[in-house]
Write a protein that holds these residues in place. Structure first.
Motif, PDB file in Angstrom:
ATOM      1  N   UNK A 187      34.058  34.595  41.575  1.00 47.63           N
ATOM      2  CA  UNK A 187      33.760  35.575  42.617  1.00 47.63           C
ATOM      3  C   UNK A 187      32.440  35.168  43.255  1.00 47.63           C
ATOM      4  N   UNK A 188      32.433  34.809  44.538  1.00 54.30           N
ATOM      5  CA  UNK A 188      31.172  34.420  45.190  1.00 54.30           C
ATOM      6  C   UNK A 188      30.134  35.524  45.096  1.00 54.30           C
ATOM      7  N   UNK A 189      28.891  35.116  45.006  1.00 52.95           N
ATOM      8  CA  UNK A 189      27.794  36.061  44.817  1.00 52.95           C
ATOM      9  C   UNK A 189      27.759  37.131  45.898  1.00 52.95           C
ATOM     10  N   UNK A 190      28.027  36.736  47.145  1.00 53.84           N
ATOM     11  CA  UNK A 190      27.933  37.707  48.241  1.00 53.84           C
ATOM     12  C   UNK A 190      29.141  38.637  48.320  1.00 53.84           C
ATOM     13  N   UNK A 191      30.139  38.420  47.458  1.00 47.38           N
ATOM     14  CA  UNK A 191      31.315  39.294  47.424  1.00 47.38           C
ATOM     15  C   UNK A 191      31.358  40.138  46.150  1.00 47.38           C
ATOM     16  N   UNK A 192      30.303  40.056  45.368  1.00 43.82           N
ATOM     17  CA  UNK A 192      30.261  40.718  44.071  1.00 43.82           C
ATOM     18  C   UNK A 192      29.489  42.035  44.174  1.00 43.82           C
ATOM     19  N   UNK A 193      30.017  43.133  43.643  1.00 43.91           N
ATOM     20  CA  UNK A 193      29.264  44.388  43.675  1.00 43.91           C
ATOM     21  C   UNK A 193      28.011  44.304  42.805  1.00 43.91           C
ATOM     22  N   UNK A 194      27.008  45.075  43.165  1.00 44.93           N
ATOM     23  CA  UNK A 194      25.759  45.060  42.400  1.00 44.93           C
ATOM     24  C   UNK A 194      25.926  45.749  41.057  1.00 44.93           C
ATOM     25  N   UNK A 195      26.599  46.891  41.066  1.00 48.00           N
ATOM     26  CA  UNK A 195      26.705  47.700  39.857  1.00 48.00           C
ATOM     27  C   UNK A 195      28.115  47.667  39.278  1.00 48.00           C
ATOM     28  N   UNK A 196      28.248  48.248  38.118  1.00 44.11           N
ATOM     29  CA  UNK A 196      29.528  48.303  37.419  1.00 44.11           C
ATOM     30  C   UNK A 196      30.613  48.895  38.315  1.00 44.11           C
ATOM     31  N   UNK A 197      31.753  48.218  38.353  1.00 46.05           N
ATOM     32  CA  UNK A 197      32.870  48.721  39.151  1.00 46.05           C
ATOM     33  C   UNK A 197      33.378  50.040  38.573  1.00 46.05           C
ATOM     34  N   UNK A 198      33.746  50.942  39.453  1.00 44.85           N
ATOM     35  CA  UNK A 198      34.271  52.223  38.997  1.00 44.85           C
ATOM     36  C   UNK A 198      35.641  52.041  38.358  1.00 44.85           C
ATOM     37  N   UNK A 199      35.907  52.847  37.354  1.00 45.38           N
ATOM     38  CA  UNK A 199      37.208  52.773  36.682  1.00 45.38           C
ATOM     39  C   UNK A 199      38.179  53.819  37.220  1.00 45.38           C
ATOM     40  N   UNK A 200      37.789  54.465  38.317  1.00 44.17           N
ATOM     41  CA  UNK A 200      38.635  55.515  38.872  1.00 44.17           C
ATOM     42  C   UNK A 200      39.854  54.998  39.604  1.00 44.17           C
ATOM     43  N   UNK A 201      39.784  53.751  40.049  1.00 45.02           N
ATOM     44  CA  UNK A 201      40.927  53.167  40.756  1.00 45.02           C
ATOM     45  C   UNK A 201      40.968  51.668  40.493  1.00 45.02           C
ATOM     46  N   UNK A 202      42.149  51.094  40.680  1.00 42.57           N
ATOM     47  CA  UNK A 202      42.311  49.664  40.422  1.00 42.57           C
ATOM     48  C   UNK A 202      41.506  48.857  41.435  1.00 42.57           C
ATOM     49  N   UNK A 203      40.669  47.931  40.973  1.00 41.74           N
ATOM     50  CA  UNK A 203      39.851  47.155  41.911  1.00 41.74           C
ATOM     51  C   UNK A 203      40.649  46.039  42.573  1.00 41.74           C
ATOM     52  N   UNK A 204      40.187  45.628  43.724  1.00 39.68           N
ATOM     53  CA  UNK A 204      40.710  44.434  44.381  1.00 39.68           C
ATOM     54  C   UNK A 204      39.660  43.339  44.241  1.00 39.68           C
ATOM     55  N   UNK A 205      40.021  42.271  43.568  1.00 44.49           N
ATOM     56  CA  UNK A 205      39.075  41.190  43.288  1.00 44.49           C
ATOM     57  C   UNK A 205      39.543  39.936  44.003  1.00 44.49           C
ATOM     58  N   UNK A 206      38.677  39.369  44.813  1.00 42.19           N
ATOM     59  CA  UNK A 206      39.006  38.156  45.557  1.00 42.19           C
ATOM     60  C   UNK A 206      38.356  36.957  44.869  1.00 42.19           C
ATOM     61  N   UNK A 207      39.182  36.079  44.329  1.00 44.05           N
ATOM     62  CA  UNK A 207      38.689  34.890  43.639  1.00 44.05           C
ATOM     63  C   UNK A 207      38.774  33.676  44.554  1.00 44.05           C
ATOM     64  N   UNK A 208      37.794  32.798  44.435  1.00 44.39           N
ATOM     65  CA  UNK A 208      37.819  31.547  45.181  1.00 44.39           C
ATOM     66  C   UNK A 208      37.799  30.368  44.213  1.00 44.39           C
TER      67      UNK A 208
END
Length: 315
Positions: A187-208
């Protein structure tokens, strides 16, 4: 993927916080052994992680206990090499790999006499511990092994380039044994959230795709070194084909190919011209022989021939 994809990777990702300390250690170690005209090997070992947040709670991990790398480092020391052991934090390391969990404590006993207490190795454990301790002490006292560690794929990439910067001076005496399980995606640094991802919904993660560092390593950073990479597959039919594709693309010397289920007792050495198996018989495996011993012995022979050929061509 563009030809300068690897340059973009370094431009966009900061080095680890202890990078300059490790860089200094690499410089001092390499300068000393280059002055001694030592043969030297960089052994990479263990798996890299891909953080999913800047303040990392979750990450994707490339599984590797570091068995092959840690065992191989010991055998390279046996052959007289100086060893840079670049490993994942908390993965197996040379010498200590022989003991897990509470085994160390089970080998010791307390002797209490009044106010003083001493610790001794149990008599039946001395024969097990003594030869390993002797080899460890020899490596430490001769300063022939340097440990540097990584966690993330970014850590690994920065340390790899720093190692190459210092190993280039060895030219043909440098051997690269790239046994680490390096992440293919990140996950590129500029596409990464700063804090812990919420567990309230399924995340969308873009891998390169992680840039393949074999290209600049072989062609730019250490063009005279003997470079060995590893190829792990689950499909036997792809093993040789994929290995040859790698050799053709990156122009290095050797791929050691293995199948996931049989990697502890069978590998295939693949060069641009040939391929052959190195395997353990059932009796060899039962006797405690590790496949890394014949793997390293074979590579050392190839490296010696490589050095001799280079020396002859320079005369």
């Amino acid at each position: 993927m563009t030809s300068n994809h690897w340059e973009d990777f370094y431009a966009k990702h900061l080095p680890p916080t202890d990078f300059e300390d490790n860089r200094s250690l690499l410089k001092e170690f390499c300068e000393r052994h280059n002055n001694l005209k030592s043969n030297i090997v960089l052994v990479t070992s263990g798996g890299t992680t891909v953080p999913l947040e800047h303040n990392t709670v979750r990450f994707v991990d490339n599984f590797s206990a570091g068995t092959r790398g840690s065992a191989s480092a010991e055998y390279f020391l046996d052959h007289g090499y100086a060893v840079i052991f670049m490993h994942r934090v908390k993965s197996l390391e040379p010498f200590t790999r022989h003991f897990s969990g509470q085994q160390y404590l089970d080998m010791l006993e307390l002797h209490e006499s009044g106010p003083s207490t001493s610790i001794a190795v149990k008599p039946h454990s001395v024969d097990v511990l003594a030869p390993i301790l002797a080899k460890y002490k020899s490596a430490q006292e001769s300063r022939r092994i340097l440990y540097v560690s990584f966690t993330t794929v970014v850590d690994y990439m920065w340390l790899l380039r720093a190692a190459c910067e210092n190993l280039a001076a060895f030219e043909h005496r440098a051997l690269f044994y790239l046994a680490a399980a390096v992440s293919d995606f990140y996950v590129p640094s500029d596409m990464m959230p700063t804090h812990k991802m919420t567990s309230g919904e399924a995340p969308t993660i873009s891998l390169q795709l992680v840039p393949k560092m074999l290209a600049p390593l072989v062609n730019l950073w250490v063009p005279h070194a003997f470079v060995v990479s590893f190829k792990l597959e689950t499909d036997e039919n792809l093993l040789i084909t994929k290995s040859r594709e790698s050799l053709t693309k990156y122009k290095h010397k050797l791929v050691i190919a293995n199948i996931l289920q049989t990697r502890k007792h069978r590998v295939v050495f693949v060069t641009p011209d040939t391929s052959y198996e190195v395997h353990l018989t059932r009796d060899q495996a039962l006797s405690g022989l590790e496949i890394e011993e014949p793997i390293v012995a074979d590579i050392v022979c190839k490296h010696e021939e490589f050095i001799e050929q280079a020396s002859s061509s320079n005369k």
